[in-house]
Scaffold this motif. Structure first.
Motif, mmCIF file in Angstrom:
data_model
loop_
_atom_site.group_PDB
_atom_site.id
_atom_site.type_symbol
_atom_site.label_atom_id
_atom_site.label_comp_id
_atom_site.label_asym_id
_atom_site.label_seq_id
_atom_site.Cartn_x
_atom_site.Cartn_y
_atom_site.Cartn_z
ATOM 1 N N MET A 1 22.374 40.041 32.009
ATOM 2 C CA MET A 1 22.998 39.846 30.601
ATOM 3 C C MET A 1 23.749 38.473 30.611
ATOM 4 N N LYS A 2 23.688 37.679 29.694
ATOM 5 C CA LYS A 2 24.369 36.325 29.861
ATOM 6 C C LYS A 2 25.738 36.684 29.114
ATOM 7 N N CYS A 3 26.769 35.954 29.840
ATOM 8 C CA CYS A 3 28.094 36.646 29.513
ATOM 9 C C CYS A 3 29.080 35.227 29.493
ATOM 10 N N LEU A 4 30.108 35.327 28.759
ATOM 11 C CA LEU A 4 31.135 34.281 28.650
ATOM 12 C C LEU A 4 32.258 34.696 29.230
ATOM 13 N N ILE A 5 32.871 34.158 30.448
ATOM 14 C CA ILE A 5 34.244 34.691 31.026
ATOM 15 C C ILE A 5 35.420 34.074 30.182
ATOM 16 N N VAL A 6 35.936 35.162 29.527
ATOM 17 C CA VAL A 6 37.222 34.457 28.700
ATOM 18 C C VAL A 6 38.583 34.636 29.627
ATOM 19 N N ASN A 7 38.673 35.364 30.491
ATOM 20 C CA ASN A 7 39.824 35.727 31.335
ATOM 21 C C ASN A 7 39.439 36.192 32.532
ATOM 22 N N ALA A 8 40.085 35.391 33.502
ATOM 23 C CA ALA A 8 39.595 36.098 34.816
ATOM 24 C C ALA A 8 41.192 35.910 35.604
ATOM 25 N N LYS A 9 41.365 37.093 36.388
ATOM 26 C CA LYS A 9 42.740 37.183 37.097
ATOM 27 C C LYS A 9 42.536 37.981 38.091
ATOM 28 N N HIS A 10 43.540 37.882 39.279
ATOM 29 C CA HIS A 10 43.466 38.735 40.600
ATOM 30 C C HIS A 10 44.485 39.611 40.397
ATOM 31 N N ILE A 11 44.179 40.657 40.739
ATOM 32 C CA ILE A 11 45.261 41.797 40.906
ATOM 33 C C ILE A 11 45.378 42.537 42.162
ATOM 34 N N GLU A 12 46.373 43.189 42.312
ATOM 35 C CA GLU A 12 46.556 43.878 43.705
ATOM 36 C C GLU A 12 47.458 45.410 43.391
ATOM 37 N N TYR A 13 47.077 46.326 43.752
ATOM 38 C CA TYR A 13 47.796 47.626 43.654
ATOM 39 C C TYR A 13 47.473 48.633 44.787
ATOM 40 N N THR A 14 48.468 49.695 44.713
ATOM 41 C CA THR A 14 48.421 50.525 45.830
ATOM 42 C C THR A 14 47.611 51.613 45.243
ATOM 43 N N SER A 15 46.606 52.068 46.262
ATOM 44 C CA SER A 15 45.648 53.281 45.888
ATOM 45 C C SER A 15 46.507 54.405 45.909
ATOM 46 N N LYS A 16 46.577 55.322 45.041
ATOM 47 C CA LYS A 16 47.381 56.696 45.002
ATOM 48 C C LYS A 16 46.761 57.482 45.731
ATOM 49 N N LYS A 17 45.370 57.487 46.338
ATOM 50 C CA LYS A 17 44.838 58.358 47.394
ATOM 51 C C LYS A 17 45.131 58.068 48.540
ATOM 52 N N THR A 18 45.005 56.837 48.989
ATOM 53 C CA THR A 18 45.043 56.418 50.417
ATOM 54 C C THR A 18 46.548 55.571 50.816
ATOM 55 N N GLY A 19 47.028 55.072 49.770
ATOM 56 C CA GLY A 19 48.270 54.262 49.917
ATOM 57 C C GLY A 19 48.177 52.960 50.268
ATOM 58 N N GLU A 20 46.903 52.395 50.533
ATOM 59 C CA GLU A 20 46.564 51.080 51.038
ATOM 60 C C GLU A 20 46.741 49.913 49.799
ATOM 61 N N LEU A 21 46.804 48.577 50.071
ATOM 62 C CA LEU A 21 46.715 47.747 48.946
ATOM 63 C C LEU A 21 45.403 47.425 48.843
ATOM 64 N N ILE A 22 45.012 47.568 47.497
ATOM 65 C CA ILE A 22 43.776 47.192 46.941
ATOM 66 C C ILE A 22 43.659 45.760 46.504
ATOM 67 N N GLN A 23 42.639 44.751 46.554
ATOM 68 C CA GLN A 23 42.610 43.744 45.732
ATOM 69 C C GLN A 23 41.318 43.692 44.994
ATOM 70 N N ALA A 24 41.725 43.113 43.862
ATOM 71 C CA ALA A 24 40.327 43.163 42.940
ATOM 72 C C ALA A 24 40.530 41.622 42.245
ATOM 73 N N ILE A 25 39.066 41.387 41.528
ATOM 74 C CA ILE A 25 39.203 40.240 40.743
ATOM 75 C C ILE A 25 38.746 40.900 39.370
ATOM 76 N N VAL A 26 39.487 40.607 38.138
ATOM 77 C CA VAL A 26 39.122 41.401 36.842
ATOM 78 C C VAL A 26 38.654 40.060 36.072
ATOM 79 N N LEU A 27 37.295 40.346 35.351
ATOM 80 C CA LEU A 27 36.868 39.495 34.672
ATOM 81 C C LEU A 27 36.815 40.030 33.250
ATOM 82 N N TYR A 28 37.262 39.433 32.357
ATOM 83 C CA TYR A 28 37.086 39.923 30.817
ATOM 84 C C TYR A 28 35.929 39.014 30.376
ATOM 85 N N LEU A 29 34.809 39.553 29.942
ATOM 86 C CA LEU A 29 33.618 38.933 29.229
ATOM 87 C C LEU A 29 33.222 39.248 27.862
ATOM 88 N N VAL A 30 32.716 38.308 27.339
ATOM 89 C CA VAL A 30 32.128 38.391 25.944
ATOM 90 C C VAL A 30 30.550 38.349 26.126
#
Length: 102
Positions: A1-30
């Motif tokens: 599927m052809k998409c346009l990235i309108v916003n990309a950001k890096h996030i970090e959060y702590t897992s409620k289940k394991t307590g470990e730090l999780i990193q991710a890239i969030v892409l907002y796509l049109v």
């Protein structure tokens, strides 16, 4: 599927289940809305650090995730909505990427 990235950001959060730090890239796509013949929709894709695509995207923008904004890409999903294919689409440098007819 052809998409346009309108916003990309890096996030970090702590897992409620394991307590470990999780990193991710969030892409907002049109992209085209499959439920409409002429409409577009904005969708969000999370790419977690345990996926190979995470490191590819991180290296491609040299940790400056805002550099991914206004980039065209082609994303393929499986039936479980997991990303199974990702390619950047090259565009002409002198033409604007934001054309709503993509």
């Amino acid at each position: 599927m052809k998409c346009l990235i309108v916003n990309a950001k890096h996030i970090e959060y702590t897992s409620k289940k394991t307590g470990e730090l999780i990193q991710a890239i969030v892409l907002y796509l049109v992209c085209n809305d499959m439920n409409s013949s002429s409409g577009k929709k904005v969708t969000t894709s999370f790419i977690y650090s345990n996926v190979a695509l995470y490191n590819i995207l991180k290296l491609s923008c040299n940790n400056k995730f805002e550099d991914l904004n206004s980039t065209l890409c082609n994303i393929e999903y499986d039936n479980d909505k997991n990303i199974v294919g990702f390619d950047f689409i090259k565009t002409d440098a002198d033409k604007p990427v934001v054309t709503w007819g993509f």
